[in-house]
Design an enzyme around this catalytic site. Structure first.
Site, short mmCIF file in Angstrom:
data_model
loop_
_atom_site.label_atom_id
_atom_site.label_comp_id
_atom_site.label_asym_id
_atom_site.label_seq_id
_atom_site.Cartn_x
_atom_site.Cartn_y
_atom_site.Cartn_z
N TYR A 1 0.83 -1.21 0.00
CA TYR A 1 0.00 0.00 0.00
C TYR A 1 0.86 1.25 0.00
O TYR A 1 2.07 1.19 0.22
CB TYR A 1 -0.96 -0.02 1.19
CG TYR A 1 -0.36 0.32 2.53
CD1 TYR A 1 0.49 -0.55 3.20
CD2 TYR A 1 -0.64 1.54 3.15
CE1 TYR A 1 1.03 -0.22 4.43
CE2 TYR A 1 -0.11 1.88 4.38
CZ TYR A 1 0.72 1.00 5.03
OH TYR A 1 1.25 1.34 6.24
N ARG B 1 8.38 4.20 -4.52
CA ARG B 1 8.43 3.21 -3.43
C ARG B 1 7.44 2.07 -3.69
O ARG B 1 7.73 0.91 -3.40
CB ARG B 1 8.14 3.86 -2.08
CG ARG B 1 8.29 2.86 -0.93
CD ARG B 1 8.17 3.50 0.43
NE ARG B 1 6.86 4.09 0.62
CZ ARG B 1 6.56 4.91 1.63
NH1 ARG B 1 7.47 5.23 2.53
NH2 ARG B 1 5.35 5.42 1.73
N ARG C 1 -7.15 -20.84 -2.02
CA ARG C 1 -6.18 -20.65 -0.95
C ARG C 1 -5.03 -21.65 -1.02
O ARG C 1 -5.22 -22.86 -0.97
CB ARG C 1 -6.86 -20.76 0.42
CG ARG C 1 -5.90 -20.43 1.56
CD ARG C 1 -6.59 -20.42 2.92
NE ARG C 1 -5.63 -20.02 3.96
CZ ARG C 1 -4.79 -20.87 4.56
NH1 ARG C 1 -4.81 -22.16 4.25
NH2 ARG C 1 -3.94 -20.42 5.47
N LYS D 1 6.46 -1.98 2.03
CA LYS D 1 5.25 -1.42 2.64
C LYS D 1 4.07 -2.37 2.46
O LYS D 1 3.19 -2.13 1.63
CB LYS D 1 4.96 -0.03 2.06
CG LYS D 1 4.04 0.83 2.93
CD LYS D 1 4.14 2.28 2.54
CE LYS D 1 3.11 3.16 3.19
NZ LYS D 1 3.16 3.21 4.65
N GLU E 1 11.44 2.59 14.64
CA GLU E 1 10.58 3.68 14.16
C GLU E 1 9.29 3.68 14.95
O GLU E 1 9.09 2.84 15.84
CB GLU E 1 10.31 3.52 12.65
CG GLU E 1 9.67 2.20 12.28
CD GLU E 1 9.60 1.95 10.77
OE1 GLU E 1 9.53 2.91 9.99
OE2 GLU E 1 9.58 0.76 10.40
N LEU F 1 10.81 1.38 7.43
CA LEU F 1 10.25 1.82 6.15
C LEU F 1 11.02 3.05 5.68
O LEU F 1 11.34 3.93 6.49
CB LEU F 1 8.77 2.17 6.30
CG LEU F 1 8.12 2.50 4.95
CD1 LEU F 1 7.90 1.23 4.13
CD2 LEU F 1 6.81 3.23 5.13
N1 PDD Z 1 2.63 5.15 7.37
N2 PDD Z 1 7.28 3.92 9.04
C1 PDD Z 1 6.15 3.19 9.02
C2 PDD Z 1 6.14 1.87 9.72
C3 PDD Z 1 5.02 3.66 8.33
O1 PDD Z 1 3.91 2.93 8.29
C4 PDD Z 1 5.07 4.92 7.69
C5 PDD Z 1 3.91 5.48 6.91
C6 PDD Z 1 6.28 5.67 7.76
C7 PDD Z 1 6.43 7.01 7.10
O2 PDD Z 1 6.49 6.89 5.71
P1 PDD Z 1 5.98 8.07 4.76
O3 PDD Z 1 6.74 9.28 5.18
O4 PDD Z 1 6.33 7.61 3.41
O5 PDD Z 1 4.51 8.23 5.02
C8 PDD Z 1 7.35 5.11 8.44
C9 PDD Z 1 1.47 5.58 6.63
C10 PDD Z 1 1.28 7.07 6.66
C11 PDD Z 1 0.24 4.82 7.10
O6 PDD Z 1 0.39 3.63 7.30
O7 PDD Z 1 -0.84 5.39 7.24
#
Ligand code: PDD
Length: 285
Positions: free
Chosen positions: A33, A52, A100, A149, A181, A205
């Site tokens: 996503y 990405r 499945r 992601k 993070e 990420l």
């Molecule tokens: N989340 N680390 C993780 C684990 C994340 O899920 C996200 C983003 C980030 C920041 O990435 P970016 O700057 O590209 O948004 C770091 C999104 C916003 C979400 O899951 O809603």
């Protein structure tokens, strides 16, 4: 107004958009996503998210079912159809529906691609930016490829609930004593004027907001160290903050119940938030 969503090439009311119970996104979290923010009706950092997305798909051996130009067109059309001034566009691509089986389905199995918008009026004016966030520390129990992601977000959801139960806004995850993070954002501390954030690798990420913020910080002659930092360093920091597409730059003022620095929003986080919002709005598409 009923929300219009995009499913496999078509725009439709959200209550008519249906995905198979055999979809591998549903059964195996076999999907990726992206979340792109919208300010003033325009997309922030669209290119970064598209790049990405392609990388996440490649790492999982999944085909990319849509060109970057078409993806941009769909994002824009959804923003238009749903009259989004400030908000988010969520995009998900899965390996599609198949009987499945742990093994991937045959090549050519149609993938599922879904996009929808979330209206967030005043997204850039969150009161939290004035007061700062409270975070707790929790063990990082996610899989080892956090650079992809994927939609397997159960542990981050549990982390968010642990934070909620503790009266905090979010959790920073810790592995071998080092912060990786936040549950859905990248983590930073500031010590003696230096911005410290975890270096890129499989452990975190590769945030699109992170890349932009570090670029702006360098342009503003701020000192940056990309390296792992410990929970103890975070607790002893002068400032802390997070970045993500939905929060931009958001100050963190408390960790595990103790104030970070003065316990108020620090000057580095405040300045970076201003720079990021100004510059990204200028470059928004
Ligand atoms: N989340 N680390 C993780 C684990 C994340 O899920 C996200 C983003 C980030 C920041 O990435 P970016 O700057 O590209 O948004 C770091 C999104 C916003 C979400 O899951 O809603």
């Amino acid at each position: 107004m009923t929300r219009t969503v995009y499913l496999n090439g078509e725009y439709m009311p959200e209550d008519q958009a249906k995905v198979s119970v055999f979809d591998r996104g549903f059964l195996f979290a076999d999907g990726v996503y992206e979340v792109t923010s919208v300010l003033g009706g325009k997309l922030l950092d669209f290119d970064g998210h598209a790049v990405r997305l392609a990388r996440s798909l490649g790492e999982l051996g999944m085909a990319n079912p849509i060109t970057k130009d078409d993806l941009l067109a769909v994002h824009r059309e959804l923003v238009r159809l749903n009259d989004i001034e400030d908000g988010l566009v969520y995009l998900q691509i899965t390996r599609g529906a198949a009987d499945r089986d742990f093994a991937f389905p045959a090549e050519g199995t149609p993938q599922t691609i879904v996009l929808f918008t979330q209206a967030k009026p005043g997204l850039a004016d969150s009161p939290l930016a004035q007061t700062g966030m409270k975070v707790i520390s929790i063990e990082d129990q996610r899989w080892a490829r956090r650079d992809i992601k994927t939609v397997q977000l159960l542990y981050p959801s549990m982390g968010k609930m642990m934070a909620k139960a503790a009266g905090a806004h979010d959790a920073w995850m810790v592995e071998d004593g080092f912060i990786t993070e936040g549950t859905s954002n990248n983590a930073y501390i500031v010590k003696d004027g230096k911005i410290i954030t975890r270096n890129l690798g499989h452990e975190i990420l590769h945030g699109i907001t992170r890349a932009a913020v570090l670029r702006f910080a360098r342009e503003a002659q701020m000192e940056i160290e990309e390296r792992p930092f410990t929970l103890d360093e975070a607790k002893a920091a002068d400032e802390a903050f997070i970045t993500s597409a939905s929060m931009f730059v958001m100050p963190v003022v408390e960790m595990d119940g103790d104030s970070i620095g003065t316990g108020a929003v620090g000057p580095v986080a405040k300045r970076l938030r201003e720079i990021y919002l100004d510059e990204s709005r200028k470059m928004a598409v």
